[in-house]
Motif scaffolding. Structure first.
Motif, PDB file in Angstrom:
ATOM      1  N   ALA A  78       6.529   7.373 -15.233  1.00 17.94           N
ATOM      2  CA  ALA A  78       7.340   6.524 -14.359  1.00 17.94           C
ATOM      3  C   ALA A  78       7.019   6.795 -12.894  1.00 17.94           C
ATOM      4  O   ALA A  78       6.954   5.867 -12.083  1.00 17.94           O
ATOM      5  CB  ALA A  78       8.827   6.756 -14.630  1.00 17.94           C
ATOM      6  N   GLU A  79       6.805   8.060 -12.541  1.00 19.01           N
ATOM      7  CA  GLU A  79       6.422   8.381 -11.156  1.00 19.01           C
ATOM      8  C   GLU A  79       5.109   7.703 -10.790  1.00 19.01           C
ATOM      9  O   GLU A  79       4.960   7.171  -9.689  1.00 19.01           O
ATOM     10  CB  GLU A  79       6.293   9.890 -10.969  1.00 19.01           C
ATOM     11  CG  GLU A  79       7.612  10.597 -10.833  1.00 19.01           C
ATOM     12  CD  GLU A  79       7.449  12.075 -10.511  1.00 19.01           C
ATOM     13  OE1 GLU A  79       6.447  12.692 -10.941  1.00 19.01           O
ATOM     14  OE2 GLU A  79       8.329  12.606  -9.812  1.00 19.01           O
ATOM     15  N   ARG A  80       4.141   7.728 -11.705  1.00 22.57           N
ATOM     16  CA  ARG A  80       2.857   7.072 -11.431  1.00 22.57           C
ATOM     17  C   ARG A  80       3.042   5.570 -11.210  1.00 22.57           C
ATOM     18  O   ARG A  80       2.448   4.989 -10.300  1.00 22.57           O
ATOM     19  CB  ARG A  80       1.871   7.337 -12.563  1.00 22.57           C
ATOM     20  CG  ARG A  80       1.312   8.748 -12.568  1.00 22.57           C
ATOM     21  CD  ARG A  80       0.151   8.909 -13.544  1.00 22.57           C
ATOM     22  NE  ARG A  80       0.526   8.658 -14.926  1.00 22.57           N
ATOM     23  CZ  ARG A  80       1.042   9.565 -15.761  1.00 22.57           C
ATOM     24  NH1 ARG A  80       1.245  10.790 -15.335  1.00 22.57           N
ATOM     25  NH2 ARG A  80       1.336   9.239 -16.997  1.00 22.57           N
ATOM     26  N   VAL A  81       3.870   4.944 -12.039  1.00 21.29           N
ATOM     27  CA  VAL A  81       4.108   3.501 -11.908  1.00 21.29           C
ATOM     28  C   VAL A  81       4.783   3.183 -10.580  1.00 21.29           C
ATOM     29  O   VAL A  81       4.343   2.290  -9.841  1.00 21.29           O
ATOM     30  CB  VAL A  81       4.958   2.982 -13.095  1.00 21.29           C
ATOM     31  CG1 VAL A  81       5.443   1.568 -12.845  1.00 21.29           C
ATOM     32  CG2 VAL A  81       4.166   3.058 -14.384  1.00 21.29           C
ATOM     33  N   VAL A  82       5.838   3.895 -10.257  1.00 20.49           N
ATOM     34  CA  VAL A  82       6.581   3.630  -9.016  1.00 20.49           C
ATOM     35  C   VAL A  82       5.701   3.910  -7.797  1.00 20.49           C
ATOM     36  O   VAL A  82       5.673   3.116  -6.854  1.00 20.49           O
ATOM     37  CB  VAL A  82       7.894   4.450  -8.968  1.00 20.49           C
ATOM     38  CG1 VAL A  82       8.531   4.381  -7.594  1.00 20.49           C
ATOM     39  CG2 VAL A  82       8.861   3.940 -10.027  1.00 20.49           C
ATOM     40  N   ASP A  83       4.972   5.012  -7.818  1.00 22.04           N
ATOM     41  CA  ASP A  83       4.086   5.316  -6.691  1.00 22.04           C
ATOM     42  C   ASP A  83       3.009   4.245  -6.531  1.00 22.04           C
ATOM     43  O   ASP A  83       2.644   3.884  -5.416  1.00 22.04           O
ATOM     44  CB  ASP A  83       3.458   6.703  -6.848  1.00 22.04           C
ATOM     45  CG  ASP A  83       4.478   7.813  -6.639  1.00 22.04           C
ATOM     46  OD1 ASP A  83       5.559   7.536  -6.067  1.00 22.04           O
ATOM     47  OD2 ASP A  83       4.201   8.952  -7.052  1.00 22.04           O
ATOM     48  N   SER A  84       2.536   3.727  -7.644  1.00 28.86           N
ATOM     49  CA  SER A  84       1.554   2.639  -7.596  1.00 28.86           C
ATOM     50  C   SER A  84       2.159   1.399  -6.938  1.00 28.86           C
ATOM     51  O   SER A  84       1.539   0.753  -6.099  1.00 28.86           O
ATOM     52  CB  SER A  84       1.068   2.314  -9.000  1.00 28.86           C
ATOM     53  OG  SER A  84       0.261   1.179  -9.008  1.00 28.86           O
ATOM     54  N   TRP A  85       3.404   1.058  -7.333  1.00 31.16           N
ATOM     55  CA  TRP A  85       4.096  -0.090  -6.723  1.00 31.16           C
ATOM     56  C   TRP A  85       4.228   0.129  -5.218  1.00 31.16           C
ATOM     57  O   TRP A  85       3.937  -0.776  -4.433  1.00 31.16           O
ATOM     58  CB  TRP A  85       5.493  -0.253  -7.275  1.00 31.16           C
ATOM     59  CG  TRP A  85       5.620  -0.703  -8.682  1.00 31.16           C
ATOM     60  CD1 TRP A  85       4.681  -1.347  -9.450  1.00 31.16           C
ATOM     61  CD2 TRP A  85       6.766  -0.553  -9.512  1.00 31.16           C
ATOM     62  NE1 TRP A  85       5.181  -1.588 -10.691  1.00 31.16           N
ATOM     63  CE2 TRP A  85       6.455  -1.118 -10.761  1.00 31.16           C
ATOM     64  CE3 TRP A  85       8.016   0.008  -9.309  1.00 31.16           C
ATOM     65  CZ2 TRP A  85       7.366  -1.142 -11.814  1.00 31.16           C
ATOM     66  CZ3 TRP A  85       8.925  -0.015 -10.355  1.00 31.16           C
ATOM     67  CH2 TRP A  85       8.594  -0.585 -11.591  1.00 31.16           C
ATOM     68  N   LEU A  86       4.676   1.314  -4.856  1.00 30.91           N
ATOM     69  CA  LEU A  86       4.922   1.594  -3.440  1.00 30.91           C
ATOM     70  C   LEU A  86       3.615   1.592  -2.635  1.00 30.91           C
ATOM     71  O   LEU A  86       3.565   1.043  -1.535  1.00 30.91           O
ATOM     72  CB  LEU A  86       5.649   2.920  -3.279  1.00 30.91           C
ATOM     73  CG  LEU A  86       7.060   2.956  -3.846  1.00 30.91           C
ATOM     74  CD1 LEU A  86       7.620   4.374  -3.804  1.00 30.91           C
ATOM     75  CD2 LEU A  86       7.965   1.999  -3.106  1.00 30.91           C
ATOM     76  N   ASN A  87       2.565   2.180  -3.178  1.00 34.06           N
ATOM     77  CA  ASN A  87       1.274   2.198  -2.490  1.00 34.06           C
ATOM     78  C   ASN A  87       0.721   0.796  -2.316  1.00 34.06           C
ATOM     79  O   ASN A  87       0.205   0.451  -1.262  1.00 34.06           O
ATOM     80  CB  ASN A  87       0.263   3.086  -3.224  1.00 34.06           C
ATOM     81  CG  ASN A  87       0.574   4.549  -3.056  1.00 34.06           C
ATOM     82  OD1 ASN A  87       1.189   4.951  -2.079  1.00 34.06           O
ATOM     83  ND2 ASN A  87       0.165   5.347  -4.040  1.00 34.06           N
ATOM     84  N   ARG A  88       0.846  -0.016  -3.370  1.00 35.87           N
ATOM     85  CA  ARG A  88       0.387  -1.401  -3.273  1.00 35.87           C
ATOM     86  C   ARG A  88       1.191  -2.160  -2.219  1.00 35.87           C
ATOM     87  O   ARG A  88       0.637  -2.915  -1.434  1.00 35.87           O
ATOM     88  CB  ARG A  88       0.548  -2.099  -4.624  1.00 35.87           C
ATOM     89  CG  ARG A  88      -0.724  -2.678  -5.118  1.00 35.87           C
ATOM     90  CD  ARG A  88      -0.582  -3.382  -6.446  1.00 35.87           C
ATOM     91  NE  ARG A  88      -0.041  -2.499  -7.466  1.00 35.87           N
ATOM     92  CZ  ARG A  88       0.885  -2.856  -8.333  1.00 35.87           C
ATOM     93  NH1 ARG A  88       1.375  -4.069  -8.334  1.00 35.87           N
ATOM     94  NH2 ARG A  88       1.346  -2.006  -9.228  1.00 35.87           N
ATOM     95  N   SER A  89       2.481  -1.935  -2.209  1.00 38.18           N
ATOM     96  CA  SER A  89       3.365  -2.604  -1.263  1.00 38.18           C
ATOM     97  C   SER A  89       3.066  -2.202   0.176  1.00 38.18           C
ATOM     98  O   SER A  89       3.077  -3.025   1.076  1.00 38.18           O
ATOM     99  CB  SER A  89       4.810  -2.279  -1.630  1.00 38.18           C
ATOM    100  OG  SER A  89       5.663  -2.458  -0.554  1.00 38.18           O
ATOM    101  N   LEU A  90       2.778  -0.930   0.394  1.00 38.59           N
ATOM    102  CA  LEU A  90       2.559  -0.430   1.761  1.00 38.59           C
ATOM    103  C   LEU A  90       1.135  -0.641   2.251  1.00 38.59           C
ATOM    104  O   LEU A  90       0.903  -0.718   3.454  1.00 38.59           O
ATOM    105  CB  LEU A  90       2.921   1.051   1.845  1.00 38.59           C
ATOM    106  CG  LEU A  90       4.401   1.367   1.634  1.00 38.59           C
ATOM    107  CD1 LEU A  90       4.610   2.867   1.587  1.00 38.59           C
ATOM    108  CD2 LEU A  90       5.263   0.740   2.697  1.00 38.59           C
ATOM    109  N   ASN A  91       0.172  -0.717   1.354  1.00 37.72           N
ATOM    110  CA  ASN A  91      -1.221  -0.812   1.765  1.00 37.72           C
ATOM    111  C   ASN A  91      -1.811  -2.200   1.697  1.00 37.72           C
ATOM    112  O   ASN A  91      -2.987  -2.389   1.983  1.00 37.72           O
ATOM    113  CB  ASN A  91      -2.084   0.143   0.935  1.00 37.72           C
ATOM    114  CG  ASN A  91      -1.748   1.593   1.230  1.00 37.72           C
ATOM    115  OD1 ASN A  91      -1.433   1.930   2.356  1.00 37.72           O
ATOM    116  ND2 ASN A  91      -1.782   2.422   0.206  1.00 37.72           N
ATOM    117  N   SER A  92      -1.038  -3.180   1.289  1.00 37.35           N
ATOM    118  CA  SER A  92      -1.569  -4.548   1.195  1.00 37.35           C
ATOM    119  C   SER A  92      -1.527  -5.257   2.518  1.00 37.35           C
ATOM    120  O   SER A  92      -0.802  -5.025   3.381  1.00 37.35           O
ATOM    121  CB  SER A  92      -0.767  -5.339   0.173  1.00 37.35           C
ATOM    122  OG  SER A  92      -0.936  -4.785  -1.098  1.00 37.35           O
TER     123      SER A  92
END
Length: 92
Positions: A78-92
């Motif tokens: 779950a941490e990997r999934v959430v961090d992926s969402w957040l990274n995508r959101s912040l780096n797009s």
């Protein structure tokens, strides 16, 4: 005799209900807002992240039928999934 009432709940509605229980509106706004430039000090509150991870870990546990012994694996996934969402959101 008491009649048992059955309410049909779709997976989408159930997921929204659990996410709403674990994550407040500010955390969901971060994920639903789409791409955000990371040039400003855009940081998600650690408590919001924890709530999102908890909600996602619940869904991992639900998918495996809530069998015991895999809680830590669910949390890390779950941490990997959430961090992926957040990274995508912040780096797009």
């Amino acid at each position: 005799m008491t009649e048992k009432r059955v309410v049909k709940v779709t997976k989408r509605k159930a997921r929204k209900a659990v996410v709403a229980a674990f994550a407040d509106s500010a955390a969901m706004a971060v994920l639903e807002s789409g791409p955000v430039k990371a040039d400003s000090a855009t940081v998600i509150d650690p408590e919001m992240r924890r709530r999102l991870v908890a909600a996602e870990a619940y869904f991992f546990a639900e998918r495996r039928g809530f069998s015991g012994g895999n809680e830590i694996d669910d949390w890390f996934a779950a941490e990997r999934v959430v961090d992926s969402w957040l990274n995508r959101s912040l780096n797009s």
